[in-house]
Design an enzyme around this catalytic site. Structure first.
Site, PDB file in Angstrom:
ATOM      1  CE  LYS A 101      65.374  30.004 -45.529  1.00  0.00           C
ATOM      2  NZ  LYS A 101      64.126  29.694 -44.852  1.00  0.00           N
TER       3      LYS A 101
ATOM      4  CG  HIS B 290      57.045  28.912 -43.635  1.00  0.00           C
ATOM      5  ND1 HIS B 290      57.786  28.536 -44.736  1.00  0.00           N
ATOM      6  CD2 HIS B 290      57.914  28.949 -42.598  1.00  0.00           C
ATOM      7  CE1 HIS B 290      59.048  28.338 -44.369  1.00  0.00           C
ATOM      8  NE2 HIS B 290      59.152  28.588 -43.079  1.00  0.00           N
TER       9      HIS B 290
ATOM     10  CG  ASP C 299      60.354  28.658 -39.128  1.00  0.00           C
ATOM     11  OD1 ASP C 299      59.886  28.718 -40.281  1.00  0.00           O
ATOM     12  OD2 ASP C 299      60.992  27.683 -38.707  1.00  0.00           O
TER      13      ASP C 299
ATOM     14  CG  HIS D  87      64.897  28.751 -38.591  1.00  0.00           C
ATOM     15  ND1 HIS D  87      66.086  28.217 -39.003  1.00  0.00           N
ATOM     16  CD2 HIS D  87      64.045  28.586 -39.623  1.00  0.00           C
ATOM     17  CE1 HIS D  87      65.957  27.754 -40.228  1.00  0.00           C
ATOM     18  NE2 HIS D  87      64.722  27.973 -40.637  1.00  0.00           N
TER      19      HIS D  87
ATOM     20  CG  HIS E 195      66.876  25.746 -43.343  1.00  0.00           C
ATOM     21  ND1 HIS E 195      65.607  25.666 -42.836  1.00  0.00           N
ATOM     22  CD2 HIS E 195      67.550  24.685 -42.830  1.00  0.00           C
ATOM     23  CE1 HIS E 195      65.507  24.587 -42.044  1.00  0.00           C
ATOM     24  NE2 HIS E 195      66.675  23.983 -42.040  1.00  0.00           N
TER      25      HIS E 195
HETATM   26  C1  NCD Z   1      59.077  25.006 -42.382  1.00  0.00           C
HETATM   27  C2  NCD Z   1      57.867  24.687 -43.256  1.00  0.00           C
HETATM   28  O1  NCD Z   1      57.028  23.882 -42.839  1.00  0.00           O
HETATM   29  O2  NCD Z   1      57.746  25.270 -44.321  1.00  0.00           O
HETATM   30  N1  NCD Z   1      59.147  24.039 -41.333  1.00  0.00           N
HETATM   31  C3  NCD Z   1      59.808  24.173 -40.163  1.00  0.00           C
HETATM   32  O3  NCD Z   1      59.868  23.197 -39.400  1.00  0.00           O
HETATM   33  N2  NCD Z   1      60.359  25.304 -39.797  1.00  0.00           N
HETATM   34  C4  NCD Z   1      60.307  25.067 -43.215  1.00  0.00           C
HETATM   35  C5  NCD Z   1      61.499  25.648 -42.495  1.00  0.00           C
HETATM   36  O4  NCD Z   1      61.540  26.840 -42.194  1.00  0.00           O
HETATM   37  O5  NCD Z   1      62.433  24.892 -42.210  1.00  0.00           O
HETATM   38 ZN    ZN Z   2      60.885  28.604 -42.025  1.00  0.00          ZN
END
Ligand code: NCD
Ligand code: ZN
Length: 345
Positions: free
Chosen positions: A100, A16, A248, A175, A137
């Protein structure tokens, strides 16, 4: 004892980067370690079209420091209304590397996600046809399901039936956090793989909840029991080509994390390689790190392996307590801790 390890340049298959100032603040941390990254589309509003993805890629490249060589690989955020033609065109033109699937409501900025798999059946059929990777996800959002069970239930109720219906669909279970995910991926065909984050290799749910609530250890899917962490460590270091690096890394401001309703996400980008390598070292699997970090991912995505190498040496890395991301304080994973490896500049 191995004092240094040199591997082919690695990639991050789940990242991200956010937008605007945060993007500018966090991007160099990733770009100094990784050649490419699969960039998640959960901006607000989300990246749902090829045009939006091309524009986002431009914004990323615009703030990339000149001395860093890094390629963002863009993804399409699937919604109930995704147009299969736009998706396929974006893929053919090289704008999209993958799409995604966020179940609506599963995580940060997933409100516009998919409310039922049946709504994107045509999109998934097209993806199967053209060989485009679906990043998933993997958590159900059913309020009756305990948050610690949401991944396992997703596999049973959604993913397994989907792959029975479309056995050629290429899926990355993002993940992975459970033994059930590891077992499912291992039992599936070569079209099914998983990414594993550093946090799920290092921490279990105690890290979030023992001695006080620790918002900086909170992410989704939530870290699970110790037996799951151990299963993930075995999977990552097993040598199986089905598992690869995906951090992630999900930056949120310190204030958004330390709140009455703290955001999910761990910002691990600053020392991601050192963090992963620590795990491989502890597991006696340094020789398997290169495949996990630099080979399994591109092979799954059918992309060329990177040229060039990076070297990590056995030397202390002191992770800062806080990182200034272009004006916003963000608390990194391992904040204030010392890691035993250091990426050579
Ligand atoms: C991610 C985010 O903040 O964009 N957060 C997370 O806890 N991993 C979103 C995600 O990948 O679930
Ligand atoms: Zn993520």
């Amino acid at each position: 004892m191995t004092e240094a390890i040199t591997i082919r340049r690695p990639d991050d298959w789940h990242l991200h980067l956010r937008d605007e100032d945060m993007l500018r603040g966090v991007l160099p941390h990733t770009a100094r370690q990784f050649a490419r990254a699969i960039v998640m589309p959960n901006l607000s509003p989300p990246v749902t079209t090829a045009q939006a993805a091309a524009a986002y890629r431009q914004r990323i490249l615009k703030v990339l420091p000149q001395d860093l060589d890094f390629a963002p690989l863009m993804t399409c955020y699937l919604t109930d209304d995704t147009d299969p033609d736009d998706l396929a065109r974006g893929y053919a033109e090289g704008v999209f590397t993958a799409a995604k699937l966020y179940p609506a409501g599963a995580t940060t900025n997933s409100a516009n996600g998919v409310t039922a798999i049946a709504n994107i059946r045509r999109v998934l059929e097209r993806m199967q046809e053209i060989g485009m990777v679906l990043c998933v996800h993997g958590e159900v959002t059913d309020p009756e399901i305990d948050i610690f069970d949401r991944e396992a239930v997703f596999i049973e109720r959604i993913l397994a039936p989907l792959l029975r219906e479309m056995p050629g669909l290429r899926v990355v279970l993002e993940h992975a956090t459970t033994e059930q995910a590891v077992d499912y991926v291992l039992a599936s065909g070569e079209n099914v793989a998983a990414t594993i984050t550093p946090q799920h290799l290092h921490i279990n749910r105690n890290a979030m909840l023992v001695g006080g609530m620790r918002p900086h250890a909170y992410c989704l899917p939530v870290p699970k029991r110790e037996k799951h962490r151990l299963a993930l460590r075995r999977a990552a270091t097993s040598g199986s080509e089905k598992f690869f690096l995906g951090t992630d890394s999900a930056p949120h401001s310190q204030s958004a994390k330390e709140s009455g309703c703290g955001c999910a996400g761990i910002f691990n980008a600053p020392h991601a390689l050192e963090s992963y390598l620590t795990v491989f070292d502890e597991e006696g699997a340094l020789d398997r790190f290169e495949a996990f970090a630099s080979e399994n991912g591109p092979r799954f995505y059918r992309l060329p392996l990177n040229e060039g190498t990076v070297t990590l040496e056995r030397a202390p890395t002191d992770v800062p307590e806080t990182i200034d991301a272009a004006g916003t304080a963000v608390i990194p994973f391992h904040a204030g801790q010392r890691l035993g490896w250091r990426l050579r500049a």
